[in-house]
Each structure stands twice: as C-alpha cells, then as structure tokens.
Design an enzyme around this catalytic site. Structure first.
Site, PDB file in Angstrom:
ATOM      1  N   PRO A 128       0.801  -1.237   0.000  1.00 13.25           N
ATOM      2  CA  PRO A 128       0.000   0.000   0.000  1.00 13.25           C
ATOM      3  C   PRO A 128       0.829   1.280   0.000  1.00 13.25           C
ATOM      4  O   PRO A 128       0.467   2.252  -0.649  1.00 13.25           O
ATOM      5  CB  PRO A 128      -0.824  -0.123   1.285  1.00 13.25           C
ATOM      6  CG  PRO A 128      -0.929  -1.590   1.543  1.00 13.25           C
ATOM      7  CD  PRO A 128       0.372  -2.168   1.067  1.00 13.25           C
ATOM      8  N   PHE A 156      -3.451  -5.065  -4.294  1.00  9.74           N
ATOM      9  CA  PHE A 156      -3.628  -5.277  -5.733  1.00  9.74           C
ATOM     10  C   PHE A 156      -3.097  -6.644  -6.160  1.00  9.74           C
ATOM     11  O   PHE A 156      -2.419  -6.768  -7.186  1.00  9.74           O
ATOM     12  CB  PHE A 156      -2.949  -4.162  -6.544  1.00  9.74           C
ATOM     13  CG  PHE A 156      -3.461  -2.782  -6.234  1.00  9.74           C
ATOM     14  CD1 PHE A 156      -4.820  -2.519  -6.252  1.00  9.74           C
ATOM     15  CD2 PHE A 156      -2.587  -1.755  -5.926  1.00  9.74           C
ATOM     16  CE1 PHE A 156      -5.298  -1.243  -5.967  1.00  9.74           C
ATOM     17  CE2 PHE A 156      -3.059  -0.477  -5.638  1.00  9.74           C
ATOM     18  CZ  PHE A 156      -4.429  -0.219  -5.653  1.00  9.74           C
ATOM     19  N   GLN A 338     -15.590   3.938 -31.060  1.00 11.83           N
ATOM     20  CA  GLN A 338     -15.941   5.040 -31.950  1.00 11.83           C
ATOM     21  C   GLN A 338     -16.562   4.533 -33.249  1.00 11.83           C
ATOM     22  O   GLN A 338     -17.518   5.106 -33.769  1.00 11.83           O
ATOM     23  CB  GLN A 338     -14.688   5.865 -32.254  1.00 11.83           C
ATOM     24  CG  GLN A 338     -14.966   7.301 -32.680  1.00 11.83           C
ATOM     25  CD  GLN A 338     -15.537   8.134 -31.541  1.00 11.83           C
ATOM     26  OE1 GLN A 338     -15.275   7.850 -30.381  1.00 11.83           O
ATOM     27  NE2 GLN A 338     -16.314   9.144 -31.878  1.00 11.83           N
ATOM     28  N   GLU A 365       2.113  -4.980 -13.500  1.00  8.34           N
ATOM     29  CA  GLU A 365       3.460  -5.409 -13.918  1.00  8.34           C
ATOM     30  C   GLU A 365       4.333  -4.207 -14.293  1.00  8.34           C
ATOM     31  O   GLU A 365       5.215  -4.306 -15.152  1.00  8.34           O
ATOM     32  CB  GLU A 365       3.399  -6.405 -15.074  1.00  8.34           C
ATOM     33  CG  GLU A 365       2.800  -7.746 -14.715  1.00  8.34           C
ATOM     34  CD  GLU A 365       3.485  -8.389 -13.516  1.00  8.34           C
ATOM     35  OE1 GLU A 365       4.524  -9.036 -13.694  1.00  8.34           O
ATOM     36  OE2 GLU A 365       2.981  -8.238 -12.397  1.00  8.34           O
ATOM     37  N   GLU A 369       4.934   4.398 -17.076  1.00  6.93           N
ATOM     38  CA  GLU A 369       6.025   5.272 -16.656  1.00  6.93           C
ATOM     39  C   GLU A 369       7.231   4.473 -16.172  1.00  6.93           C
ATOM     40  O   GLU A 369       8.387   4.814 -16.451  1.00  6.93           O
ATOM     41  CB  GLU A 369       5.538   6.228 -15.552  1.00  6.93           C
ATOM     42  CG  GLU A 369       4.553   7.284 -16.028  1.00  6.93           C
ATOM     43  CD  GLU A 369       3.122   6.765 -16.162  1.00  6.93           C
ATOM     44  OE1 GLU A 369       2.281   7.476 -16.736  1.00  6.93           O
ATOM     45  OE2 GLU A 369       2.856   5.635 -15.693  1.00  6.93           O
TER      46      GLU A 369
END
Length: 384
Positions: A128, A156, A338, A365, A369
């Site tokens: 966390p 997670f 779209q 994973e 960034e």
C-alpha cells in the site's frame, strides 16, 4: 531471420482459437462479468486441454515449451474475450517464480496443481505505501529457529483469496543497504494461520479476476519455503518480470485484436447514409491505423518472447513490448467504440468491456512510466 511460426505454434493458436469459440459463450461471459465471478469451469477445461502451463516441463504437467508458445495461448484467450480470457490466462500468475527458483519439492507440489486446474497461484509484491517501488518492503520475514515469521500487507494482488499459495516479497535483512539487497521470496500457503484477504472494491475492468489485499499476521512457514536464495528475492523478481511483462504484452495484444475483430465485423455489416460504413474512407483509415498498431505490437511481443527463450534477459526490449502493446490495446479498443458509435457504448456489443479491460495492461506489472524508466535506463547507462 524467420518470422514464420512453426507447426507446433500454429497448432497451439488453432487449438486455443477453437476453444474460445466453443466455450466463451457471450451470455455466460456477461453473467460472470456482472457477478465478478471467476470462470472456474472454463478454467478447468482450459487446463484439461493443456492450455495453462504450456511452458512447464512435462514432468510438472506442462508441455515443455517456451515463453513464445505460452504467450500465443495468452494472446488467443484474450482475443476470444478480454475478461474471461484474462482470467484464464493469469490463473497461473507468478507460478514462474517457483518454476525458475523453487526447490524440487515446491515444483513437484505446486506446478502440476496449477497446470492441471487444481490450484491458482499468486505473486504478492505490491504494498500500500510503496506502489511501484519494490526496492524496499514493509512486509518482514524474521527467522525463528526453523521457521520464517511473516508480517505485513500486500495490495492489488491478482488471484488473491482464490490462490492456493503466494510468492511473497519480504524484507528479510532490515540492515541491508541498499534495502533491496535484503529482500527474500517466501512461499506462503493460502491456508496458513494468519493469512487473510480483503477485496479491493469495485474495479473498472477485469471483473472475473479477484484483486485483493493480502494480510500476513505472525504467519509461520518452514524455512524450506524460501524461494531461491536468501536476500536475493529482488533479483529473482526482476527476472520474473522480464517474463511476466511479455505475458501482459500478449494479454494487451489479444485484447487489441479482439476489439479490432469486432469493429471490423460491425463496419462491414452496418449501413449509414445508403452504404456500408466500411465503404467510407475515414473508416478505412481508422482500420488501417488500428491494424498497423496491432502488427507492430505483435512483432515486438513475439520478439521479446523469442529473445527470452534464447536465454537472454533484456528488460529494455521487454518493457518496450509491454508499454507499446498496452498502449495499442487502449487506443484500438477506444477506436473500436468510436466505429460502433452508440452501440459501442452498450455492454452487449462487447467493445466497451474490451476498452475497460485494456487499461489495466498499462498499470500492472509496472506502469507505462516504469517501463519508460527501464528503457531510458538501458539507453543511458550509469550517468556520472
């Protein structure tokens, strides 16, 4: 340089494609997606066909194949359906840690169970307060006699609460500097006293996959549950990431292809202003861009898998494949919506779900960034 898949690889593609066409029933998918329920029956059928753990040695119920064959399976599963395919494809998540670094007893006990559909696996890395930074851990492992005592919280965690075991990153040497030199990997069975899980809450996508917080409170495991070398866990996980990021790239690739397939089918049938949507040049250009991005992502992903199978570790190439394939999945799924217009926003037409499921590939994973940091680091080397 040969860009042609061999017969075994083509047969794998065909087998998975036929499996998804026969088993990924749309009504069932929508039902399980609404319930946020793991597709247990489909997963077991996939395991019965040998689609899970194809890269495990035959002695561990695998097919003795490589990373490339494994990601071909992942791609086709996710092409068949972004949600159900992802759940099945990642049912064996982090089992490679045991495959590469576990002792003989671990491999014999857990790998066949994963490949045969008797057990899901999970990796417990993220915390966390640390997020993408896995160079230090608040989760600790203290050796007491012939046991490890583990305390801490992970979050997670894919397959959390469903997995039979966790490969847990722990700070085993608090005095180590830098801190990552004191991290170990320890296998923790899910039914150990002191292990508990809590769902992280509603998610944007991947609704058939459990994502939880996992808590360890005075959890005792045998010293033999150490995976690999003591205080080398950080390096073992980096090796694992070089493989798992290719799997995520394949997941993204399959999602992109699946969204494209549905959009292509739609524009060839749908008429507006007296002719098929596919006859308009603007539509054709969208399709051309989508197909080109997918092909580029496929080439990078396949090359990364092939390179791994040659015994080479190349984080730069792996990160490039993962970053680009994930971006492609998001962009192609967005364009698919779209092309379908208002129908693209409707659950029944599937592409809105592909869009929701695509985004996670840019996050887990290692975020995009983080991938850019890895690529840049490899390009620049150590700066003085």
């Amino acid at each position: 340089m040969d860009f042609e898949l061999n017969k075994t690889q083509k047969d794998i593609q065909k087998a998975v494609r036929e499996f998804t066409r026969g088993e990924f029933d749309r009504d069932l998918v929508l039902e399980l997606e609404r319930k946020h329920e793991f597709p247990e029956k489909i997963w077991r059928k996939a395991c019965d066909l040998g689609l899970v753990g194809v890269h495990f040695p035959e002695e561990y119920s695998g097919q003795g194949l490589g990373c490339l064959e494994d990601i071909l399976v992942v791609e086709e599963l996710c092409r068949g359906d972004s949600t159900m395919g992802s759940a099945v494809a990642l049912s064996s998540f982090a089992s490679e840690i045991v495959l590469h670094w576990g002792n003989a007893e671990m491999k014999q006990k857990y790998l066949p169970a994963v490949a045969e559909g008797r057990m899901l696996s999970a990796g417990a890395f993220t915390e966390p307060d640390h997020g993408s930074d896995i160079t230090s851990m608040d989760t600790t492992a203290v050796k007491e006699g012939n046991e490890w005592v583990i305390n801490g919280t992970k979050t997670f965690i894919t397959n959390g609460g469903l997995a039979g075991f966790y490969s847990v990153m722990c700070q085993s040497d608090p005095e180590a500097r830098p801190t990552y030199r004191g991290i170990s990997l320890i296998l923790v069975e899910a039914d150990r006293k002191g292990v508990s899980t809590a769902d992280v809450g509603q998610k944007m996508g991947i609704h058939m996959m459990a994502t939880t917080e996992v808590n360890f409170k005075d959890v005792r495991v045998p010293a033999a549950n150490l995976i690999g070398e003591e205080n080398k866990g950080f390096y073992h996980v980096l090796h694992f990431f070089d493989e798992s990021r290719i799997q995520v790239a394949a997941q993204a690739l399959g999602i992109a292809q699946g969204a494209f397939d549905r959009a292509l089918d739609y524009v060839k049938k749908r008429e507006q202003f007296g002719k098929k949507i596919a006859q308009y040049q603007v539509t054709q250009h969208k399709l051309a861009d989508m197909a080109t991005k997918i092909e580029l992502a496929r080439l990078m992903t396949y090359k990364a898998a092939w390179n791994f199978d040659q015994g080479r570790i190349d984080p730069k190439l792996t990160s490039m494949a993962k970053m680009y394939a994930a971006r492609t999945a998001v962009e192609v799924a967005d364009e698919a919506i779209q092309l379908l217009g208002g129908y693209g926003y409707i659950t029944e037409y599937e592409v809105e779900r592909f869009y929701r499921d695509a985004k996670i590939t840019e996050i887990y994973e290692g975020t995009k960034e983080i991938q850019k940091n890895t690529i840049a680091g490899a390009l620049l080397g150590k700066l003085k």
